[in-house]
Design an enzyme around this catalytic site. Sequence first.
Site, PDB file in Angstrom:
ATOM      1  N   GLU A  61      -1.416  -5.399  -3.221  1.00 55.82           N
ATOM      2  CA  GLU A  61      -2.438  -4.392  -3.469  1.00 55.82           C
ATOM      3  C   GLU A  61      -2.115  -3.088  -2.751  1.00 55.82           C
ATOM      4  O   GLU A  61      -1.455  -3.080  -1.706  1.00 55.82           O
ATOM      5  CB  GLU A  61      -3.835  -4.852  -3.004  1.00 55.82           C
ATOM      6  CG  GLU A  61      -4.675  -5.502  -4.070  1.00 55.82           C
ATOM      7  CD  GLU A  61      -4.578  -7.004  -4.034  1.00 55.82           C
ATOM      8  OE1 GLU A  61      -5.051  -7.649  -4.987  1.00 55.82           O
ATOM      9  OE2 GLU A  61      -4.014  -7.532  -3.059  1.00 55.82           O
ATOM     10  N   THR A  62      -2.639  -2.011  -3.334  1.00 59.00           N
ATOM     11  CA  THR A  62      -2.632  -0.697  -2.703  1.00 59.00           C
ATOM     12  C   THR A  62      -4.051  -0.155  -2.752  1.00 59.00           C
ATOM     13  O   THR A  62      -4.731  -0.265  -3.768  1.00 59.00           O
ATOM     14  CB  THR A  62      -1.656   0.260  -3.421  1.00 59.00           C
ATOM     15  OG1 THR A  62      -0.323  -0.234  -3.276  1.00 59.00           O
ATOM     16  CG2 THR A  62      -1.722   1.663  -2.836  1.00 59.00           C
TER      17      THR A  62
END
Length: 297
Positions: A61-62
């Site tokens: 994830e970002t």
Amino acid sequence: MTTDVSGTNPVSHPEPHADTLRYTAFTDDPAGGNPAGVVLDAAGLDEAAMLAVAAEVGYSETAFVTGRDEVARRFRVRYFSPLAEVAFCGHATVALAVALAERLGPGEIVLDTAAGEIPVATRVDGEGAVLAALTSVATRSRPASSTELDAALKALGWAPGDLDPALPPHVAFGGNDHLVLAAASRARLADLDYDFDGLAEVMRRYGWTTVHLVWRESPEHFHARDPFPVGGVVEDPATGAAAAAFGGYLRTVGLVTGPARITIRQGEDMGRPSDLLIEVGPRDPRVRVTGRAVPIG
């Protein structure tokens, strides 16, 4: 080049957005924990651009800050895996909170996410590291149906006898839905070789973000693994949202009857050890998840 967090093969990507930071959460070692991208100013990025950045970064994830009020210490945040947006991500929240604390100073912040409002307390511990403690949205948990369980076990290659009968299969929510399965032995948890496409299809069918596989070493200490094929990675080294959901699960099934502090060791079997602390109360449906994060490189 970045590294696939499944711990298997290097994955080549073009250079991501110039302002993308890289942190790893739930560890004080840059070689451990769960890596996350952090973009502190994403106000000019649309959804397609954020998804492209997340794919370029290549982590599970970002986190993207799409709006801010620094005086009130309140931030609007969106989370993207390399394949899709997710409503909430615990390890990217910890990474983001530490990055903000390093720039704005420790203290309380509030994140507005698609899952709801997430308060996060940051402080500097006695060793000089920044700790972040997020408070989840209200958790809930329900027994998994026989249809859900059979489909998941088939994709995992597990048999019903591989499960701990004292910890029943549930679908637990802490911002996202996670299937919780408890292994009967540490050896069963360590031997993870599943049908990637098959499990991804099952998870998409039922709306699960991860499958939270756990083994109970003691009432206060668990080991966990989180297959995440719907996000494009084999396994998540640390999953704060699943940890929050698991805290709610423990309360629902009666394994937490008073205030409890429970540690979760994750990522060990893939060479990225992570340590998560959850705090669960008998009546508050929210769960507090605490961990460190450090920059990578």
